[in-house]
Design an enzyme around this catalytic site. Structure first.
Site, PDB file in Angstrom:
ATOM      1  N   GLU A 115      -5.072   9.300   1.787  1.00  0.00           N
ATOM      2  CA  GLU A 115      -4.201   8.292   1.162  1.00  0.00           C
ATOM      3  C   GLU A 115      -4.825   6.902   1.246  1.00  0.00           C
ATOM      4  O   GLU A 115      -5.432   6.563   2.255  1.00  0.00           O
ATOM      5  CB  GLU A 115      -2.858   8.222   1.919  1.00  0.00           C
ATOM      6  CG  GLU A 115      -2.164   9.548   2.038  1.00  0.00           C
ATOM      7  CD  GLU A 115      -0.934   9.480   2.942  1.00  0.00           C
ATOM      8  OE1 GLU A 115      -0.505   8.361   3.305  1.00  0.00           O
ATOM      9  OE2 GLU A 115      -0.417  10.557   3.283  1.00  0.00           O
ATOM     10  N   LYS A 117      -5.095   3.182   2.202  1.00  0.00           N
ATOM     11  CA  LYS A 117      -4.480   2.430   3.304  1.00  0.00           C
ATOM     12  C   LYS A 117      -4.088   1.059   2.772  1.00  0.00           C
ATOM     13  O   LYS A 117      -4.935   0.197   2.564  1.00  0.00           O
ATOM     14  CB  LYS A 117      -5.470   2.298   4.457  1.00  0.00           C
ATOM     15  CG  LYS A 117      -4.898   1.614   5.679  1.00  0.00           C
ATOM     16  CD  LYS A 117      -5.896   1.695   6.824  1.00  0.00           C
ATOM     17  CE  LYS A 117      -5.411   1.008   8.084  1.00  0.00           C
ATOM     18  NZ  LYS A 117      -4.953  -0.350   7.906  1.00  0.00           N
ATOM     19  N   ASP A 119      -2.821  -2.642   2.434  1.00  0.00           N
ATOM     20  CA  ASP A 119      -2.938  -3.781   3.336  1.00  0.00           C
ATOM     21  C   ASP A 119      -1.651  -4.593   3.257  1.00  0.00           C
ATOM     22  O   ASP A 119      -1.587  -5.642   2.636  1.00  0.00           O
ATOM     23  CB  ASP A 119      -4.140  -4.630   2.923  1.00  0.00           C
ATOM     24  CG  ASP A 119      -4.523  -5.613   4.008  1.00  0.00           C
ATOM     25  OD1 ASP A 119      -3.991  -5.482   5.137  1.00  0.00           O
ATOM     26  OD2 ASP A 119      -5.326  -6.504   3.736  1.00  0.00           O
ATOM     27  N   TYR A 231       5.356   6.617   3.243  1.00  0.00           N
ATOM     28  CA  TYR A 231       4.348   7.662   3.466  1.00  0.00           C
ATOM     29  C   TYR A 231       4.584   8.589   4.656  1.00  0.00           C
ATOM     30  O   TYR A 231       3.808   9.523   4.861  1.00  0.00           O
ATOM     31  CB  TYR A 231       2.939   7.053   3.563  1.00  0.00           C
ATOM     32  CG  TYR A 231       2.815   5.898   4.533  1.00  0.00           C
ATOM     33  CD1 TYR A 231       2.722   4.595   4.067  1.00  0.00           C
ATOM     34  CD2 TYR A 231       2.800   6.115   5.904  1.00  0.00           C
ATOM     35  CE1 TYR A 231       2.616   3.540   4.947  1.00  0.00           C
ATOM     36  CE2 TYR A 231       2.695   5.065   6.786  1.00  0.00           C
ATOM     37  CZ  TYR A 231       2.605   3.776   6.308  1.00  0.00           C
ATOM     38  OH  TYR A 231       2.510   2.733   7.183  1.00  0.00           O
ATOM     39  N   LYS A 319     -12.164   2.616   7.435  1.00  0.00           N
ATOM     40  CA  LYS A 319     -12.088   1.213   7.008  1.00  0.00           C
ATOM     41  C   LYS A 319     -13.265   0.880   6.085  1.00  0.00           C
ATOM     42  O   LYS A 319     -14.399   1.232   6.369  1.00  0.00           O
ATOM     43  CB  LYS A 319     -12.123   0.280   8.236  1.00  0.00           C
ATOM     44  CG  LYS A 319     -10.904   0.427   9.145  1.00  0.00           C
ATOM     45  CD  LYS A 319      -9.660  -0.254   8.597  1.00  0.00           C
ATOM     46  CE  LYS A 319      -9.641  -1.724   8.861  1.00  0.00           C
ATOM     47  NZ  LYS A 319      -8.979  -2.175  10.048  1.00  0.00           N
ATOM     48  N   CYS A 413      -8.683 -39.674  -9.373  1.00  0.00           N
ATOM     49  CA  CYS A 413      -8.887 -38.433 -10.119  1.00  0.00           C
ATOM     50  C   CYS A 413     -10.389 -38.271 -10.376  1.00  0.00           C
ATOM     51  O   CYS A 413     -11.033 -39.194 -10.865  1.00  0.00           O
ATOM     52  CB  CYS A 413      -8.129 -38.485 -11.436  1.00  0.00           C
ATOM     53  SG  CYS A 413      -8.605 -37.167 -12.563  1.00  0.00           S
ATOM     54  N   CYS A 416     -11.106 -38.858 -14.326  1.00  0.00           N
ATOM     55  CA  CYS A 416     -10.922 -40.114 -15.055  1.00  0.00           C
ATOM     56  C   CYS A 416     -10.988 -41.351 -14.159  1.00  0.00           C
ATOM     57  O   CYS A 416     -11.004 -42.469 -14.657  1.00  0.00           O
ATOM     58  CB  CYS A 416      -9.596 -40.097 -15.815  1.00  0.00           C
ATOM     59  SG  CYS A 416      -8.155 -40.151 -14.726  1.00  0.00           S
ATOM     60  N   CYS A 431      -2.866 -36.417 -10.923  1.00  0.00           N
ATOM     61  CA  CYS A 431      -3.408 -37.494 -11.732  1.00  0.00           C
ATOM     62  C   CYS A 431      -2.361 -37.739 -12.813  1.00  0.00           C
ATOM     63  O   CYS A 431      -2.014 -36.826 -13.550  1.00  0.00           O
ATOM     64  CB  CYS A 431      -4.725 -37.065 -12.377  1.00  0.00           C
ATOM     65  SG  CYS A 431      -5.211 -38.189 -13.700  1.00  0.00           S
ATOM     66  N   CYS A 436      -6.300 -38.757 -19.234  1.00  0.00           N
ATOM     67  CA  CYS A 436      -7.346 -38.118 -18.417  1.00  0.00           C
ATOM     68  C   CYS A 436      -8.009 -36.980 -19.210  1.00  0.00           C
ATOM     69  O   CYS A 436      -7.342 -36.065 -19.669  1.00  0.00           O
ATOM     70  CB  CYS A 436      -6.731 -37.578 -17.138  1.00  0.00           C
ATOM     71  SG  CYS A 436      -7.847 -36.547 -16.184  1.00  0.00           S
TER      72      CYS A 436
HETATM   73  S1  IVH Z   1      -0.180   6.430   8.555  1.00  0.00           S
HETATM   74  C1  IVH Z   1       0.555   7.698  12.722  1.00  0.00           C
HETATM   75  N1  IVH Z   1      -0.595   5.937   6.025  1.00  0.00           N
HETATM   76  O1  IVH Z   1      -2.226   1.171   8.384  1.00  0.00           O
HETATM   77  C2  IVH Z   1       0.599   7.275  11.328  1.00  0.00           C
HETATM   78  N2  IVH Z   1      -0.664   4.118   7.540  1.00  0.00           N
HETATM   79  O2  IVH Z   1      -3.827   0.966  11.129  1.00  0.00           O
HETATM   80  C3  IVH Z   1      -0.033   5.984  11.156  1.00  0.00           C
HETATM   81  N3  IVH Z   1      -1.052   1.932   6.494  1.00  0.00           N
HETATM   82  O3  IVH Z   1       0.108   0.391  10.803  1.00  0.00           O
HETATM   83  C4  IVH Z   1       0.184   5.363   9.867  1.00  0.00           C
HETATM   84  N4  IVH Z   1      -1.158   2.684   4.432  1.00  0.00           N
HETATM   85  O4  IVH Z   1       0.719  -0.167   8.435  1.00  0.00           O
HETATM   86  C5  IVH Z   1      -0.518   5.407   7.255  1.00  0.00           C
HETATM   87  N5  IVH Z   1      -0.900   5.636   3.754  1.00  0.00           N
HETATM   88  C6  IVH Z   1      -0.809   5.123   4.974  1.00  0.00           C
HETATM   89  C7  IVH Z   1      -0.952   3.755   5.230  1.00  0.00           C
HETATM   90  C8  IVH Z   1      -0.883   3.280   6.537  1.00  0.00           C
HETATM   91  C9  IVH Z   1      -1.207   1.627   5.215  1.00  0.00           C
HETATM   92  C10 IVH Z   1      -1.093   0.981   7.594  1.00  0.00           C
HETATM   93  C11 IVH Z   1       0.071   1.068   8.515  1.00  0.00           C
HETATM   94  C12 IVH Z   1      -0.496   1.214   9.884  1.00  0.00           C
HETATM   95  C13 IVH Z   1      -1.921   0.843   9.703  1.00  0.00           C
HETATM   96  C14 IVH Z   1      -2.768   1.680  10.637  1.00  0.00           C
END
Ligand code: IVH
Length: 676
Positions: A115, A117, A119, A231, A319, A413, A416, A431, A436
C-alpha cells in the site's frame, strides 16, 4: 570517541530528538527534515546498541512520536496504535523477510499487501452500531486526543456505515485506523487563495492537514480540503476479515474511503520490484506519499510474529529516497503578483531533487524568513513534492560560517521602485502603485486568460514584450493595438498579428461577468462576478453601487463589498473604465430580464455537472443552468443542490451520494426547468 564523549553525545541526541519530535508532532512546525531526524535517531540507536545499560524509558528510541497535548479530551485506544520499522532499499526488505521467516516458517509461503504510505496524520475512528461516535489522534500510541468535531468535517468520512443498507453484519463496535491528508493540487489552490487574500501561505500539505485536525476550532478543519483513507481494522466485536486485502475490501464495501492503489504480491522479489517501481510512479499520484507499506496479508500470521518496541514485525515501511536536499541560498528574490502582493522566493545553488534540477523555491512570505531566521548564504533544506513548486523548510544553523547575511524585507517594490505598504491584519506586503509594470503584466495575463476574456494567442511572452516596450499601460490599451505595433515585436508575422487582433476584437462579445472577473478586483472571482453582472447589468451601474447595495447580494460580504467600492473609486481604474467604454468594450446585461432571475426555475440553486453528456457540451450546459437562474460550481459540497450526471460520473457521484446531494440526469434537469 571515548566512552565519556559517547555518553555526552547520547545526552545531546536525546535532547535534540525530544525537541524535534515536539516541534514535528505537537507544534506541526518541524525545523529539520525527516531525513535528518532519522539520522539522529539512527545515531542514538547505535550508541544505545553499544551500551544497552544507557537506554532509559524516556529515550526517543523507546517511543515513536506524538505528545499528548492538554487541549483535547484523552482517548485510550482499544489496542496500541503501532508504528512501522523502516526499510530504505531492496536489501532491507529482504533482510526483514529473512528475519521473520526464521520466526515462523509460514512466512516463506506468505503473500503480501502493498500500500502507498500516505504522508498525513493517523486517525482512529470509533463506530457504535454503525454510527461514527468518536475520532482520535494517535497521540503516544496508547492515548490519543479526541478530535471528533474536526473529523466530522471531512466529507469522505462516513458518519454512518454501511453506506448501502443491503449490507448486513456490521459489528456493533468497530474501530478503524486511517490517514488524513490533503491532495497536492488542493494544497496549491489553498495557497493561491491565501496569497490573493493577502494571508500567509501554508508550508506543507501534511502540516496543514495536521494543524486542521488538531485545532480546537473545527471550522478550520471544515475550511481545508481534508481527505481520508482508511487502512486497518483496529478492533471489532464480530468475526472480521482474516487478511489485510479482505479487510480493505470489506472497509470499502461498507463505505470507507480506501486507497485503490493496492497491490497483492506472492513473493518477496515481486514485493521489492513493486516498491522500486513506485519511486517513479509516486509522482503520478494526486497526493504525497513518503514510501510504501508492505504487510503480511494473513492477519493471524502477522499478529503472531509479534512486536519489537512499537513496530509490528508483520509489516514494514519502504521509505523513498528523500525528496529533500540541502543546498546554498544564494539570494532572495521577490515576485510581484496581480494584486500587488510581494512574495519572496529563494534563489538556490542548482541542485537535483528526485531527478529534477531545482534553482528556485518558494519562501512563502516575509514572516516565514524571519521566523525561521533564514539568512542569505545559509545552507537550507529544500523539498519537492509531486509537481508542485519546491519549497524551503529551513536553514541548517550549525552549517553557518558567520558570513551569512540577514535578510531585510523590501521597502520598495522590486519592479517599480515605489514604496511598499502593509495592509492592517494581513501578513503580506503590497505594491500599491497601479502603474507597476510587473503588476500590469500579471493583470493582463489574468485579463486575457481562458477563464476570463479568453484572448487566444496573448501568452506571457507577448504580454511581457507589450508592457516592456510601453505599448500598453493598462488593460484597455489592448484594444488600441495596431498591426504595426505587433509586427514590431519579436517573432511576429502577418498571420500571428492578425489572429491576435481578431481575438482581441472578439473579446468584446464576452458577457459582462467575464469582464468583471477579468478586472481582477480582490475577492471577485467567477461566482461573485456573475452575481454582480446579474444584479447591476452594467459597469455603469456597478460603478455607482454603494457598499450596502453590494452587501445586499447573498454571498457578498463586507470585505468584497469594500474591495469593489475601492476599486471603482481608484482614479487609475476610473481611467481604464473610460478607455474601455471608448473602445466599445462595454458589455451589458438586460436588467429587466435580470430582475426576473429570481423567478427562474433554477434560481438560487448550486449545481455541479460531471461525466460526459449527451445533449449538451460543457459550455452549453453551463449556459443552460445560468440562463435558468442557477449557479454552476466545480466541486460537490454540502451546499450543492444538484449533481447532474452524464456517462462515467466518477468520484463526484460518490461524494454527492455521501452528502445526500440530489442526483439528476440531463433529462431530469431539462424537465425541472419546464416545471415552472
Ligand atoms: S499501517 C501497524 N498503512 O505510516 C500498522 N500506515 O510509520 C502500522 N501510514 O503511523 C500502520 N499510510 O500514519 C499503514 N497504508 C498505510 C499507511 C500508513 C500511511 C502511516 C501511518 C503510520 C506511519 C508508519
Amino acid at each position: 570517541m571515548n566512552k565519556e564523549e559517547q555518553f555526552s553525545r547520547l545526552q545531546y541526541l536525546k535532547e535534540q530528538l525530544h525537541l524535534h519530535n515536539y516541534l514535528y508532532h505537537v507544534k506541526d512546525a518541524p525545523v529539520i527534515s525527516d531525513g535528518q531526524y532519522d539520522q539522529l535517531l539512527a545515531e542514538l540507536r547505535e550508541i544505545e546498541g553499544q551500551f544497552p545499560e544507557w537506554v532509559t524509558p524516556d529515550s526517543p528510541s523507546q517511543r515513536v512520536g506524538g505528545y499528548v497535548s492538554d487541549k483535547f479530551e484523552k482517548v485510550t485506544h482499544p489496542s496500541p496504535i503501532l508504528s512501522l520499522a523502516n526499510a530504505f532499499n531492496g536489501d532491507d526488505l529482504r533482510a526483514w523477510f529473512e528475519r521473520i521467516s526464521k520466526l515462523d516458517e509460514r512466512v516463506v509461503k506468505a503473500d503480501f499487501a502493498i500500500e502507498p504510505k500516505l504522508d498525513g496524520l493517523t486517525v482512529v475512528l470509533h463506530y457504535e452500531n454503525g454510527i461514527f461516535v468518536q475520532g482520535a489522534t494517535r497521540g503516544d500510541g496508547e492515548i490519543g486526543e479526541d478530535i471528533t468535531p474536526n473529523l466530522k468535517t471531512i466529507p469522505t468520512l462516513p458518519l454512518k456505515i454501511p453506506v448501502d443498507d443491503q449490507i448486513s453484519n456490521i459489528p456493533n463496535y468497530l474501530v478503524v485506523r486511517g490517514e488524513v491528508f490533503i491532495d497536492l493540487k488542493d494544497f496549491e489552490e489553498l495557497n493561491k487563495r491565501q496569497i490573493e487574500a493577502g494571508g500567509k501561505t501554508y508550508q506543507t500539505s501534511r502540516n496543514t492537514a495536521a494543524g486542521a485536525v488538531r485545532n480546537l476550532d473545527s471550522s478550520i478543519a471544515a475550511s481545508r480540503p481534508l481527505r481520508l483513507f482508511v487502512y486497518t481494522i483496529v478492533a471489532g466485536d464480530q468475526s472480521l476479515p482474516r487478511t489485510q486485502l479482505e479487510s480493505l475490501d470489506w472497509l470499502k464495501k461498507v463505505g470507507f474511503p480506501v486507497n485503490n492503489e493496492i497491490a497483492h504480491s506472492q513473493n518477496i522479489n515481486d514485493v521489492i520490484n513493486i516498491c522500486e517501481n513506485w519511486i517513479e510512479k509516486r509522482e503520478s499520484l494526486p497526493y504525497e506519499i513518503d514510501g510504501i507499506v508492505v504487510k503480511i496479508n494473513d492477519l493471524e500470521l502477522s499478529e503472531n510474529l509479534g512486536i519489537v518496541g512499537k513496530d509490528p514485525r508483520g509489516a514494514i515501511a519502504y521509505k523513498f529516497p528523500a525528496k529533500e536536499v540541502t543546498t546554498k541560498l544564494m539570494d532572495i528574490g521577490v515576485n510581484v503578483g496581480r494584486t500587488g502582493v510581494l512574495t519572496p522566493y529563494a534563489m538556490l545553488e542548482a541542485v537535483e531533487i528526485g531527478g529534477v534540477i531545482v534553482r528556485q523555491a518558494t519562501l512563502h512570505n516575509f514572516d516565514f524568513i524571519e521566523e525561521k531566521d533564514i539568512r542569505i548564504g545559509d545552507t537550507v533544506i529544500v523539498k519537492r513534492a509531486g509537481d508542485v513548486i519546491p519549497y524551503i523548510i529551513g536553514p541548517i544553523e550549525i552549517a553557518r560560517t558567520g558570513i551569512e547575511k540577514e535578510y531585510q524585507r523590501p521597502k520598495e517594490c522590486p519592479a517599480c521602485g515605489e514604496p511598499v505598504s502593509r495592509v492592517e491584519g494581513e501578513v503580506a506586503l503590497y505594491c500599491i502603485n497601479p502603474g507597476c509594470p510587473e503588476q500590469l503584466i500579471r493583470n493582463i495575463e489574468h485579463f486575457v486568460s481562458r477563464s476570463t476574456l479568453d484572448i487566444v494567442g496573448l501568452g506571457i511572452k507577448v504580454v511581457e514584450q507589450l508592457v516592456n516596450q510601453d505599448l500598453i499601460k493598462d488593460v484597455a490599451d489592448l484594444y488600441r493595438l495596431s498591426k504595426d505595433d505587433l509586427m514590431g515585436l519579436e517573432g511576429f508575422a502577418d498571420k500571428k498579428a492578425e489572429n491576435i487582433l481578431t481575438a482581441i476584437e472578439e473579446s468584446k462579445k464576452q458577457p459582462l461577468e467575464k469582464l468583471i472577473f477579468a478586472l481582477g478586483i480582490m475577492g471577485v472571482g467567477e461566482v461573485v462576478s456573475l452575481d454582480l453582472a446579474r444584479n447591476f447589468g452594467s459597469l455603469d451601474a456597478l460603478e455607482l453601487a454603494k457598499k450596502g447595495d453590494l452587501e445586499a447580494i447573498p454571498g457578498i460580504g463586507p470585505n468584497i463589498a469594500d474591495a469593489v467600492v475601492e476599486w471603482f473609486n481608484h482614479p487609475a481604474n476610473k481611467k481604464v473604465l473610460e478607455k474601455l467604454r471608448a473602445v466599445g468594450m462595454w458589455p451589458t446585461k438586460n436588467i429587466d430580464i435580470l430582475k426576473a432571475v429570481a423567478q427562474l426555475p433554477l434560481a438560487g440553486m448550486s449545481i455541479v455537472v460531471t461525466g460526459s453528456l449527451e445533449s449538451f457540451t460543457r459550455s452549453e450546459i453551463k449556459s443552460f443552468i445560468t440562463d435558468n437562474g442557477g449557479k454552476v460550481s466545480s466541486s460537490v459540497s454540502s451546499k450543492t443542490d444538484y449533481l447532474v450526471i452524464g456517462e462515467k460520473p466518477g468520484s463526484k457521484l460518490e461524494k454527492a451520494q455521501e452528502l445526500n446531494v440530489k442526483i439528476l440526469t440531463e433529462d431530469e434537469l431539462i424537465s425541472l426547468t419546464n416545471n415552472e
